[in-house]
Structure formats: C-alpha cells, structure tokens
Design a protein around this motif. Sequence first.
Motif, mmCIF file in Angstrom:
data_model
loop_
_atom_site.group_PDB
_atom_site.id
_atom_site.type_symbol
_atom_site.label_atom_id
_atom_site.label_comp_id
_atom_site.label_asym_id
_atom_site.label_seq_id
_atom_site.Cartn_x
_atom_site.Cartn_y
_atom_site.Cartn_z
ATOM 1 N N ALA A 122 0.802 -1.222 0.000
ATOM 2 C CA ALA A 122 0.000 0.000 0.000
ATOM 3 C C ALA A 122 0.836 1.274 0.000
ATOM 4 C CB ALA A 122 -0.915 -0.006 1.220
ATOM 5 N N LEU A 123 2.139 1.175 -0.154
ATOM 6 C CA LEU A 123 2.960 2.377 0.056
ATOM 7 C C LEU A 123 3.179 3.163 -1.230
ATOM 8 C CD1 LEU A 123 5.590 0.779 2.435
ATOM 9 C CD2 LEU A 123 3.696 2.267 3.041
ATOM 10 N N PRO A 124 3.243 4.519 -1.114
ATOM 11 C CA PRO A 124 3.544 5.341 -2.282
ATOM 12 C C PRO A 124 5.020 5.221 -2.675
ATOM 13 C CG PRO A 124 3.299 6.723 -0.336
ATOM 14 C CD PRO A 124 2.961 5.318 0.081
ATOM 15 N N ALA A 125 5.308 5.609 -3.928
ATOM 16 C CA ALA A 125 6.640 5.378 -4.488
ATOM 17 C C ALA A 125 7.742 6.150 -3.771
ATOM 18 C CB ALA A 125 6.632 5.721 -5.975
ATOM 19 N N LEU A 144 8.399 -4.400 -3.846
ATOM 20 C CA LEU A 144 7.208 -5.257 -3.856
ATOM 21 C C LEU A 144 6.136 -4.736 -2.901
ATOM 22 C CD1 LEU A 144 8.597 -8.905 -4.029
ATOM 23 C CD2 LEU A 144 7.830 -7.414 -5.868
ATOM 24 N N SER A 145 6.529 -3.888 -1.948
ATOM 25 C CA SER A 145 5.547 -3.369 -1.004
ATOM 26 C C SER A 145 4.870 -2.107 -1.536
ATOM 27 C CB SER A 145 6.212 -3.075 0.339
ATOM 28 O OG SER A 145 7.127 -2.018 0.177
ATOM 29 N N ALA A 146 5.230 -1.680 -2.737
ATOM 30 C CA ALA A 146 4.611 -0.479 -3.311
ATOM 31 C C ALA A 146 3.150 -0.755 -3.643
ATOM 32 C CB ALA A 146 5.361 -0.051 -4.571
ATOM 33 N N ARG A 147 2.357 0.316 -3.812
ATOM 34 C CA ARG A 147 0.914 0.108 -3.882
ATOM 35 C C ARG A 147 0.408 -0.304 -5.256
ATOM 36 N NH1 ARG A 147 -0.802 6.183 -2.644
ATOM 37 N NH2 ARG A 147 0.226 7.189 -4.385
ATOM 38 N N ALA A 192 5.855 0.549 -7.965
ATOM 39 C CA ALA A 192 6.905 -0.466 -7.836
ATOM 40 C C ALA A 192 8.033 -0.192 -8.821
ATOM 41 C CB ALA A 192 6.320 -1.857 -8.072
ATOM 42 N N ARG A 193 7.671 0.166 -10.061
ATOM 43 C CA ARG A 193 8.710 0.438 -11.051
ATOM 44 C C ARG A 193 9.494 1.694 -10.690
ATOM 45 N NH1 ARG A 193 6.679 0.414 -16.991
ATOM 46 N NH2 ARG A 193 8.803 -0.220 -17.473
ATOM 47 N N ARG A 194 8.793 2.673 -10.120
ATOM 48 C CA ARG A 194 9.496 3.915 -9.789
ATOM 49 C C ARG A 194 10.365 3.786 -8.539
ATOM 50 N NH1 ARG A 194 5.487 7.694 -8.634
ATOM 51 N NH2 ARG A 194 3.819 6.347 -9.358
ATOM 52 N N THR A 195 10.154 2.740 -7.727
ATOM 53 C CA THR A 195 10.914 2.599 -6.480
ATOM 54 C C THR A 195 12.430 2.673 -6.701
ATOM 55 O OG1 THR A 195 9.135 1.424 -5.386
ATOM 56 C CG2 THR A 195 11.347 1.043 -4.538
ATOM 57 N N PRO A 196 13.017 1.772 -7.523
ATOM 58 C CA PRO A 196 14.471 1.872 -7.716
ATOM 59 C C PRO A 196 14.872 3.114 -8.505
ATOM 60 C CG PRO A 196 13.560 0.114 -9.071
ATOM 61 C CD PRO A 196 12.446 0.590 -8.203
ATOM 62 N N LEU A 197 13.959 3.650 -9.327
ATOM 63 C CA LEU A 197 14.310 4.831 -10.126
ATOM 64 C C LEU A 197 14.398 6.065 -9.241
ATOM 65 C CD1 LEU A 197 11.966 4.105 -13.156
ATOM 66 C CD2 LEU A 197 14.385 3.566 -12.921
ATOM 67 N N PRO A 243 -3.391 16.323 2.058
ATOM 68 C CA PRO A 243 -3.532 15.370 3.154
ATOM 69 C C PRO A 243 -3.448 13.920 2.686
ATOM 70 C CG PRO A 243 -5.332 16.958 3.150
ATOM 71 C CD PRO A 243 -4.572 17.176 1.902
ATOM 72 N N ASP A 244 -3.985 13.635 1.507
ATOM 73 C CA ASP A 244 -3.959 12.247 1.064
ATOM 74 C C ASP A 244 -3.145 12.122 -0.196
ATOM 75 O OD1 ASP A 244 -5.612 10.818 2.926
ATOM 76 O OD2 ASP A 244 -7.212 12.160 2.231
ATOM 77 N N GLN A 245 -2.394 11.044 -0.244
ATOM 78 C CA GLN A 245 -1.821 10.656 -1.518
ATOM 79 C C GLN A 245 -3.003 10.277 -2.392
ATOM 80 O OE1 GLN A 245 1.507 10.358 -2.372
ATOM 81 N NE2 GLN A 245 2.097 11.306 -0.446
ATOM 82 N N PRO A 246 -2.949 10.493 -3.698
ATOM 83 C CA PRO A 246 -4.098 10.154 -4.541
ATOM 84 C C PRO A 246 -4.431 8.665 -4.442
ATOM 85 C CG PRO A 246 -2.158 10.634 -5.861
ATOM 86 C CD PRO A 246 -1.833 11.006 -4.448
ATOM 87 N N GLU A 247 -5.609 8.376 -3.922
ATOM 88 C CA GLU A 247 -5.993 6.977 -3.741
ATOM 89 C C GLU A 247 -6.971 6.532 -4.824
ATOM 90 O OE1 GLU A 247 -4.783 4.910 -1.727
ATOM 91 O OE2 GLU A 247 -3.627 6.251 -0.452
ATOM 92 N N ARG A 248 -7.448 7.497 -5.597
ATOM 93 C CA ARG A 248 -8.503 7.237 -6.563
ATOM 94 C C ARG A 248 -7.927 6.489 -7.760
ATOM 95 N NH1 ARG A 248 -9.941 10.725 -10.646
ATOM 96 N NH2 ARG A 248 -8.443 12.191 -9.822
ATOM 97 N N PRO A 249 -8.462 5.294 -8.063
ATOM 98 C CA PRO A 249 -7.969 4.583 -9.242
ATOM 99 C C PRO A 249 -8.297 5.375 -10.495
ATOM 100 C CG PRO A 249 -9.317 3.149 -7.864
ATOM 101 C CD PRO A 249 -9.489 4.540 -7.344
ATOM 102 N N ALA A 250 -7.414 5.312 -11.462
ATOM 103 C CA ALA A 250 -7.645 6.043 -12.699
ATOM 104 C C ALA A 250 -8.866 5.492 -13.406
ATOM 105 C CB ALA A 250 -6.432 5.923 -13.599
ATOM 106 N N GLY A 251 -9.586 6.402 -14.080
ATOM 107 C CA GLY A 251 -10.853 6.039 -14.687
ATOM 108 C C GLY A 251 -10.781 4.951 -15.732
#
Lengths: 555, 88
Positions: free
Chosen positions: A51-54, A276-279, A284-289, B62-70
């Motif tokens: 669930a983690l951001p890049a 692998l823990s990316a959301r 995930a691809r941007r993690t190492p970049l 406050p939030d990272q964008p959680e919304r899946p792309a359309g």
Amino acid sequence: MRELAESSLRLHLGAVDDVIVLLYFVTVLGVGLVARRAVRTSNDFFLSGRALPAWVTGLAFVSANLGAIEMLGMAANGAQYGAMTLHYYWVGAIPAMVFLGLVMMPFYYGSQVRSVPEYLRRRFNDQAHLFNAITFAVAQLLIAGINLFALALVVHDLLGWPLWTAILVAAAVVLAYITLGGLSSAIYNEVLQFFVILAGLLPVTIVGLVRVGGINGLAEKVRQSSLGDAGLHTWSGTASSGNPLAANWFGIIFGLGFVLSFGYWTTNFAEVQRALSARNMSAARRTPLIAAYPKLLIPVLTVIPGLVALVTIHGLGAKTGDLQYNNAIPLLMRDLLPNGVLGIAVTGLLAAFMAGMAANISGFNTVFTYDIWQAYLAKNRPDGYYLSVGRVATVLGVAIGIGTAFLAAGYNNIMNYLQALFSLFNAPLFAAFIIALFWKRMTAWAGFWGLLSGTAAALTVYGLYLAKVLHFGSDLGESFWGAGIGFVVVGVVAALVTAVTRPKSDEELSGLVWGVGRTRISAGVLAGDRAWYRNPWLLGGVAMTLAIVLYVPFW
Amino acid sequence: MFDLRWLIGGLFTVYGVLLTVVGMFDPPGQVAKAQGVRINLWVGLGMLVLGLLFLLWRLLSPDQPERPAGVPEQATSRDEEPVAAYRD
C-alpha cells in the motif's frame, strides 16, 4: 580479539547529544508501536499490505543499501582509492537500479510473487526455489550479525559502551520494531533513517571542506598526498590497472558495473522487497528509479569526507588500530563536530547500522515464512498462523544474528570473508534470472543446475584465491573474476541442460518471461501516476544521463 | 497506517529547533572546533526548514491520490508503448 582499551576515537558527548540520540530511539520504537495497529494479515506484516507510495518505497530502497558498513566503507574507499570510488555509485549502481525498475519490475510485481525465491519457484522448480531461499536466509542472518558486530565496535570506540551491551541494545531495538510492525515499521524507519543519515553526514562534509580550503584546497592537498593526482580521476588511468583501484576499464564496466552490481541490485530480496511493497505497478517500477537520484549524490557525503580525512589525519591508513581507513568518518566527527551536530552524526551512524540490520531481518523473516515454512513445512494454514511464524522467525533471526555477532567478535577476519562469500551468490543468481527472463526455452532443471554449478564455480575461485593458488592482484580483482566465472558457468550449464530437458509450457510461464502472456503494466494505476514526470522511462533516462555527465569533472 | 510525513516533519522540526537554539548560544570553543562555521545553527535551520516542509506538504495535500484512474485504455497508453512485450 580486538583491543578493548579506551580508544582515542572516543567522542565527548554533551547533554544535548544524548537528548538527540535518545529522542531518535524513542521515535523508532514509537513507530513500531503505532505500526503494530496496522498489521492484521501476514501480507501487512511482510509486504506492508502493498500500500505504500513510491517516494516512501524509493527512499527505503536506498536506505536499505545505506547501512553503516556501506557508509563507513565508502568513505574508507574514498580515502584509499580517491575519486575512483565514484565507480561504485555511477557505474556500480545506477544502471542496475534503472534496469530493475524498467525491465525486471514488471515481472516481479506483475507476477504477484511475494519474494525473489518465489519467482524462481514459478519460473523453475522447487529445487531452484529451495536452494535460493535457504542460501538467502542464511546469508541475511549472518550479514545481520556482521552489521550488529560492526555497530558494536563503533559504539564501543565512540561512546565507550562495552561490546556486549551495544550488541544487545541495538538488537533489542531492531527486534522490537520489526516484531511489532513488520515491514511497514522497517520501511517507515528506513525513510526516517535516510534523512537522519544525510543530516549526520552533511556537517562532517561541510566543516571538512572548510578545513581544507574548499574543493580547490582539497584537490591541491590530494595531489600532494600519497594518492597523488590519480586520486582525482576516475577513468583516465584505467587503460591498464596501474591506478589506485588496480582495475582497468573492462573490469570496472563489466565486473563492477555489470556482473557484481546487477547481481546485487536486481536479485537481492532485501532490496527488491521494498519495491514489492509499493501500492501498484507504477509505484513499484518507480521505487528503484527514485532511489537512483539520492544514490547519484551520496558520494558527495562519503567520498569527500574520505579525502578530507586522508589529507588532514596524519597516519590514516594503518592496518590496525584507530587510524584504519574505516574510521575516516568517526575521526572527522571527533575532530570537527561541536556538540549538537555531533549528536546528529552519532544518531545518523546508529540509524545506518539499524537500517542495514533491519533490511536483513525483514528480508529473512519473509523468505523463511513464505518460502521455507509455508512452502514445504506447514502448508494451507490460516493466515494468522503465518503471521505468528513471521514474528517467531524475527525473534529467532535476531537471536542468531546476536550469535553471529559474538562469533565475529572472536574471529575478526570472519566478517570480511563472509561478506565476500555472500557477494558470490549474487552473480550466478543474476545470470539465471536474466537468461530465464529472456529465453523462454530455458528449462526448470537448467535453472537449478545452472544456479548450483555457477555458485559452486564462484566459491571454488574464491577458495583457490584464499589458498593463494590463484592470484588476482586485489580482493576487488578476485570478486570481478569470481563473479564473472560464476556468471559464465551458469550460462553454459543452463544451455547444456536445456538441450536435454523439457521446457515449461507458455501457460506456465505467462507473466514470468519476456513476451510470454500478459503482465498488466497498468494494474491498479492511480490518476496521479500518469503525470509526465512519473514516467518510468523518463526517470530512468535522466538518471542514466546524470550518471554519465557527473563523471565529466572527474575524468 | 499513519502518514509518514508527520513522523519526518515532527522529528526534524524538534531537532531543528533544538540545534538552532544550541547554535545561537554556542561557546567560542565549539565554533572554533568547527573551523569557525556556526554549524549547529546552519544545520539546525536546515533541519527545521525540512521538517516544516514535510508538515506543510502533509497539510496541503492530506492524502496521496488513492482514486484509481478512470479508463483502463487511457491508463495503459503511455506505459505500454515502450514495453510492448507486456501487452494486456
């Protein structure tokens, strides 16, 4: 056993330094306690629930590599080899990190595997899987112990704590936050550590540069030092191996830049786990970049202090005692930092040790639980069972790490041997991976026998080098050759075995091999992931360009 | 899981304030040790700024964008072009 009398490295910490260090430990443990509430399933514990951001996974990715052994070691290399140390970053890391993000991550993340060994299980067979899972698990435990021992030595020298106190306290802290919060806790702390480590190295670099009269003053003094003008160049002396690193351009590009670095960055689960823990796939691809950018600039904070130490500390480079190259940064801390930033630097150093060890332990508990326990010993149990196994594995892992640390305390050289030893597992693994990714005909048994024989070949070369039967000029030369030979043996054996065994069907290989089946590159894509500046090819291309351009002033 | 930006922002703000105050009252001996650079002050201010920037980032978005792309077709267009091998 190492001399344990009071060291001249001893720092004089003031109350403010103590407060800074203490505040950090409280924060780290607090993260573990809070993270515990977010852990409900084994997936939460081992992969942060994906669930983690890049930016978080990216900084954790670089931090997992920025352990203290790496940091002190690169400063030591800076003092010993000068500007050629930059090769470890720009040739020896960036291309592999970019390759991981652009080419390999779609297969890792897209196939939904939970670990690197699990990929081998699906691409090859149980034998290849088990071989890799066990060697990885054992290696992580022993390396965790080495990290722990190195930490204890530094804490002993700098703060005067007894070795065993330092080992137990550091182990207890890492144990606490990983058992509680799992990978989330490890990753959150790694990102925090990343900033603390930088904040600790920055004052050493700045004050060090002022001390030697800026960049020009440093260059002038390096020319007059034992390194001479060669200490300021990276490529110009590499037509032969008559340069500080004792390596020619071919060895640097193919040995360091290809075989060693791709092996480490693309197949080492302690690193790949962060991605692998990316959301989603994009993150995930941007993690190492994303990690590549700090990696490009970190040498400013390691190589410069190394060179400053070389020109300001008389007698640096002793074989034993306080004036070893490895103490370059601690010596500068002692000489240059006032109370206050000294506390930050000590915190950064401790943080770096814990980052390294936490990466080892969280990689170990995942592979142990998913790839050994669940795969072969206790299948089909409820998820909560594996969560408990993971926590127990963490406790056992740390306990074995402590044992290794005490072992290392008794046999000082064992650390160097073990580290060299484990680097030998990477190159054959990478060879098996790269062939498997692009050659769908490669069979399951080709994978297993290739891995086994390549590893055996690399170990044999290392053994013959230790026994002084083979000569390579330097340890680095040995790693180039050992890794290179292991790599070639995998290729040859894999080709031979493939010729006489049956390949897997396209269905079985779907999503695991280039061009076979589908890998959903856009799976779970979020609106913001489509911004132009998040395009993986752009991020990777710019990182590669910088890795070349940055060389220009140090040609 | 709580937002990591609180953590980094919080710790660096505290460290920043602490070092800045220490830096303002550094005795001459400590400044001399750092080659005359008021390093506590500068590093303290730097950490304070970094900490506040993280807090600001958290407050402003406050939030990272959680919304899946359309639309999936749109989502795939850019990513897939250079890596046609992984077609959907």
